[in-house]
Design an enzyme around this catalytic site. Structure first.
Site, PDB file in Angstrom:
ATOM      1  N   GLY A 238       0.822  -1.198   0.000  1.00  0.00           N
ATOM      2  CA  GLY A 238       0.000   0.000   0.000  1.00  0.00           C
ATOM      3  C   GLY A 238       0.858   1.250   0.000  1.00  0.00           C
ATOM      4  CG  HIS A 258      16.571  10.006   5.186  1.00  0.00           C
ATOM      5  ND1 HIS A 258      17.927   9.826   5.019  1.00  0.00           N
ATOM      6  CD2 HIS A 258      15.981   8.983   4.506  1.00  0.00           C
ATOM      7  CE1 HIS A 258      18.148   8.756   4.282  1.00  0.00           C
ATOM      8  NE2 HIS A 258      16.981   8.225   3.947  1.00  0.00           N
TER       9      HIS A 258
END
Length: 347
Positions: A238, A258
């Site tokens: 998903g 990040h």
């Protein structure tokens, strides 16, 4: 990203001449490409059983013998290989890390960073600095994630590189943080499941859910099976921008946040918050930007985020702000090798 080390210079000695020291850094791109080529050619794999002469290596790697010799003697001069008599080469501890079957392998990362699509984005760093725009998207008209989805050969190499990085950091994460209180760990953006496998192996009573893009998790079953944890793990595909699986006691994300700027990072964290109960924990495995003049590796990794994925490395204070905007409070930061386990709990 690599740490810049003046030992790359002539004779591998630190000099007292700042001009020569700077020259060694300027020419660092040559080392990147040389290691990239050696990894693509699988030189280390052909040396794992012992030294080989250059003519034999050229046949095995389908290379031009004299050009291959020039490549390997240069890499031997900086310690990646060892050159013996009669143009024979052997592995060194560094070269051993290029073997595809090494537990410490980082050869796939060498293949990623030297690939033209990645390399060319760094060539547009000036554009990013002048405009604040992501270099890769400006150059290619699409983000790096979409590019890899449309070029599965690059996506597969990148996934292999991330698995290598996970293998290197999983043990440090498990030493740094006690997962035993949790009954169910959800690894969000967990790739092929190496970190989750390590957690489940270390804690036989814990169940896991691996969640990532459908095209990524299809390759995870083999990793989880080989680790002997497939019976305790669900695999779910998903988008973490939409929703993540519920029911977890701990939600782990290794070097995911990040990759994204603040707006997208907050969206991911909010999706996790919606799935979490009030007593669950959020665990980010990330680097922290150090104070000025310290830890260059994280700061150059931050430049890599600017150039390629479009995210950023962050300070502890910046993570705390992201959490506050997403419904969390930062509760602990625990060093874990090159990374940190950053713990947060729902507000």
């Amino acid at each position: 990203m690599q740490q810049f080390d003046v030992s790359f210079m002539e004779d591998r000695q630190v000099t007292s001449n700042p001009r020569l020291d700077l020259l060694g850094l300027i020419n660092g791109f040559q080392i990147t490409q040389a290691i990239h080529v050696a990894s693509v050619l699988r030189v280390a794999d052909h040396l794992k059983d012992g030294a080989r002469r250059i003519d034999e290596l050229a046949i095995l790697t389908k290379s031009h013998a004299d050009s291959l010799y020039r490549l390997l003697r240069a890499l031997a001069a900086i310690g990646v290989f060892h050159e013996g008599e009669d143009r024979a080469f052997a592995l060194t501890p560094m070269g051993d890390c290029l073997r595809t079957d090494s537990a410490a392998s980082i050869g796939a990362w060498a293949e990623v960073v030297g690939a033209p699509y990645y390399w060319q984005a760094w060539g547009h760093l000036l554009h990013s600095v002048e405009t604040g725009e992501n270099a890769f998207k400006s150059l290619n008209g699409q983000g790096v994630w979409q590019f890899r989805a449309e070029h599965p050969e690059h996506g597969a190499t990148f996934d292999r590189a991330m698995t290598e990085h996970s293998r290197g950091s999983a043990e440090a994460v498990i030493r740094a943080y006690d997962f035993s209180p949790f009954g169910h760990v959800v690894d969000v953006g967990g790739g092929q499941g190496l970190l989750l496998s390590a957690i489940l192996r270390a804690h036989p009573r814990v169940r896991g859910t691996l969640f990532d893009q459908p095209t990524v998790v299809t390759r995870a079953r083999a990793v989880l099976t080989e680790s002997g944890v497939i019976e305790r793990c669900d695999i779910v595909g998903g988008s973490f921008f939409e929703a993540v699986p519920g029911g977890g006691d701990a939600y782990v994300m290794r070097v995911v946040i990040h990759d994204w700027e603040d707006e997208e990072a907050v969206a991911i964290l909010k999706a996790c918050r919606r799935a979490m109960g009030q007593t669950a924990k959020l665990l980010l495995i990330e680097r922290l930007v150090a104070p000025p003049n310290e830890m260059p590796a994280t700061k150059f990794s931050d430049l890599n985020m600017l150039v390629s994925p479009g995210g950023r490395e962050r300070t502890r204070e910046e993570f705390s702000d992201l959490f506050a905007r997403s419904g969390f409070a930062l509760t602990a930061v625990l060093p874990a090798g090159l990374h940190n386990v950053i713990e947060a709990q729902p507000l």
